[in-house]
Every structure is written in structure tokens, then in C-alpha cells.
Design an enzyme around this catalytic site. Structure first.
Site, PDB file in Angstrom:
ATOM      1  N   LYS A  13     -40.696  17.558 -11.536  1.00 34.09           N
ATOM      2  CA  LYS A  13     -40.741  18.961 -11.966  1.00 34.09           C
ATOM      3  C   LYS A  13     -41.418  19.117 -13.327  1.00 34.09           C
ATOM      4  O   LYS A  13     -42.008  20.151 -13.601  1.00 34.09           O
ATOM      5  CB  LYS A  13     -39.351  19.604 -11.961  1.00 34.09           C
ATOM      6  N   ARG A  88     -28.480  23.023 -16.629  1.00 32.98           N
ATOM      7  CA  ARG A  88     -28.148  22.028 -15.617  1.00 32.98           C
ATOM      8  C   ARG A  88     -26.678  22.073 -15.225  1.00 32.98           C
ATOM      9  O   ARG A  88     -26.236  21.309 -14.376  1.00 32.98           O
ATOM     10  CB  ARG A  88     -28.592  20.626 -16.030  1.00 32.98           C
ATOM     11  N   ARG A 127     -40.835   3.841 -14.375  1.00 31.12           N
ATOM     12  CA  ARG A 127     -41.316   4.471 -15.614  1.00 31.12           C
ATOM     13  C   ARG A 127     -41.344   3.489 -16.785  1.00 31.12           C
ATOM     14  O   ARG A 127     -40.421   2.716 -16.975  1.00 31.12           O
ATOM     15  CB  ARG A 127     -40.369   5.609 -16.021  1.00 31.12           C
ATOM     16  N   ARG A 159     -37.051   2.822 -20.870  1.00 31.53           N
ATOM     17  CA  ARG A 159     -35.948   3.508 -21.540  1.00 31.53           C
ATOM     18  C   ARG A 159     -34.636   3.162 -20.849  1.00 31.53           C
ATOM     19  O   ARG A 159     -34.593   2.992 -19.644  1.00 31.53           O
ATOM     20  CB  ARG A 159     -36.169   5.023 -21.529  1.00 31.53           C
ATOM     21  N   ARG A 170     -26.860   8.464 -13.155  1.00 34.35           N
ATOM     22  CA  ARG A 170     -27.409   9.755 -13.602  1.00 34.35           C
ATOM     23  C   ARG A 170     -27.544  10.728 -12.437  1.00 34.35           C
ATOM     24  O   ARG A 170     -27.260  11.916 -12.571  1.00 34.35           O
ATOM     25  CB  ARG A 170     -28.802   9.571 -14.225  1.00 34.35           C
TER      26      ARG A 170
END
Ligand SMILES: [Zn+2]
Length: 217
Positions: A13, A88, A127, A159, A170
Site C-alpha cells: 500500500k 489501524r 526487505r 530491520r 505482527r
């Protein structure tokens, strides 16, 4: 044009928000970026946020809401914005509606991006981030010219948030917290669901359709 982009981490997104932001010349307001900047600058709210993130927890609603309220007061938001990563939770969503109502404004559309869980894990775990210039790569979809090294010469890192063991957690937290928010926008007739399991171009087309549908109705 005030838009809310909803969807789990890794759904793409941010990429869509960036494109749309350039097209309509409205700011792309990514909660993650604002938070990271506050943490890097060691502002009081940044340090507070960091203590939660280091513990693998979500930053509390009140902290996030205050950061966003400040951001929405800035001049560049006059013609609208794309909120990415906020709200959120239902509490954040209600706080946003309330803040906007006070100035006679409202959200025009909430776009909910969806992707199967295994695809999300694959996307996030690949990532790699540059600690110096903050550029983000992907081992499969967007590799750096030299493996493990940013174009600025800095060694890339994964990360803590993007490690596979953290990702599943998550996602579970995300679904738990965001399901009521999706319902909230649905009930108000503001929600468009976007199948994000397609090319960036194809998803961008669906985003356009969702916004156009709103404008013509
Ligand atoms: Zn770099």
C-alpha cells in the site's frame, strides 16, 4: 481528497500511496516514516514510541493520534492527503473522524488492500534497509546493484520488524486490531477492498477505480 489506506504490512500500500500522491499532488502521510523520524530526532514522543517498538509492541493509540493530529495541521494537507498506516485501530479511526468533524471535514474513501498471509511473509522477510539513507530494497523484487550494499555504499540490514519470526506476530496483531476498523468503514459506506495479489500496475488501476467510483456516486 482524503484517503485512508488500510492493509497489513507488506501488502504494497505504501507503493500505491506514493504513486497516487504524485499523481494528485497530495502528501503521502506514512505513520511509520513519521514515527521513525521522531525516533531518530529523539523527540519526547519519539523516545516514548521507541520504548514500545524495542519491546516488540505496538505504539499506543494516544501517542500515534497526537503525532498524526500535528501532521494534519500542516499547510500541505489543505487539498487532501493519503494516510498510510493510520488509523489501524478502531480508537484511532474514531479519533480521526472526530478531529476531522471539528473542521467540517471527512474521509472520502478507505481502501483496504488484501493479500494471502504466506505472500505477505515472503514480501516482508526479503526487505533490506539502508541505515544511512533509509532506502528500502527487496532481495527478490528490488535487489540492490551489489548484493547487501546500498547505492550510497552502506551495508544493508534487515530491520528487526522484518525478520520472519517477528512478521507472523505482527500480522496476527494487525488482524486482531484492524478487523473492527474495516467493519467501521464498511458500515459507513466508505470501504473499497483491493486485491493486492497482482502487479503494481494492475493494483494501481483498481485504486483508481475505487476512487472514481466514489467521485461519480
Ligand atoms: Zn543508502
Amino acid at each position: 481528497m482524503r484517503l485512508v489506506f488500510l492493509g497489513p504490512p507488506g501488502v504494497g500500500k505504501g507503493t500505491q500511496a506514493e504513486r497516487l500522491s504524485k499523481q494528485y499532488r497530495v502528501p503521502h502521510i506514512a505513520t511509520g516514516d513519521i514515527l521513525r523520524a521522531a525516533m531518530a530526532n529523539k523527540t519526547p514522543v519519539g523516545l516514548e514510541a521507541k520504548s514500545y517498538i524495542d519491546a516488540g509492541k505496538l505504539v499506543p493509540d494516544d501517542v500515534i493520534i497526537n503525532i498524526i493530529r500535528e501532521r494534519l495541521k500542516e499547510h500541505d494537507t489543505k487539498e487532501g492527503y493519503i494516510l498510510d498506516g493510520f488509523p489501524r485501530t478502531i480508537k484511532q479511526g474514531e479519533a480521526l473522524s472526530k478531529t476531522l468533524e471539528q473542521s467540517g471535514e471527512k474521509i472520502d474513501r478507505a481502501l483496504y488492500f488484501e493479500l494471502p498471509e504466506e505472500e505477505l511473509v515472503k514480501r516482508i522477510a526479503g526487505r533490506r534497509s539502508c541505515p544511512a539513507c533509509k532506502k528500502v530494497y527487496h532481495t527478490a523484487f528490488n535487489p540492490p546493484p551489489q548484493e547487501g550494499v546500498c547505492t550510497c555504499g552502506t551495508a544493508l540490514v534487515q530491520r528487526k520488524d522484518d525478520r520472519p519470526e517477528t512478521v507472523k506476530e505482527r500480522l496476527a496483531v494487525y488482524r486482531n486490531e484492524t478487523a473492527p476498523l474495516i467493519q467501521y468503514y464498511k458500515e459507513r459506506g466508505l470501504l473499497s477492498q483491493i486485491d493486492a495479489d497482482q502487479s503494481v500496475e494492475a493494483v494501481a488501476k483498481r485504486v483508481q477505480d475505487a476512487i472514481f467510483q466514489k467521485k461519480s456516486s
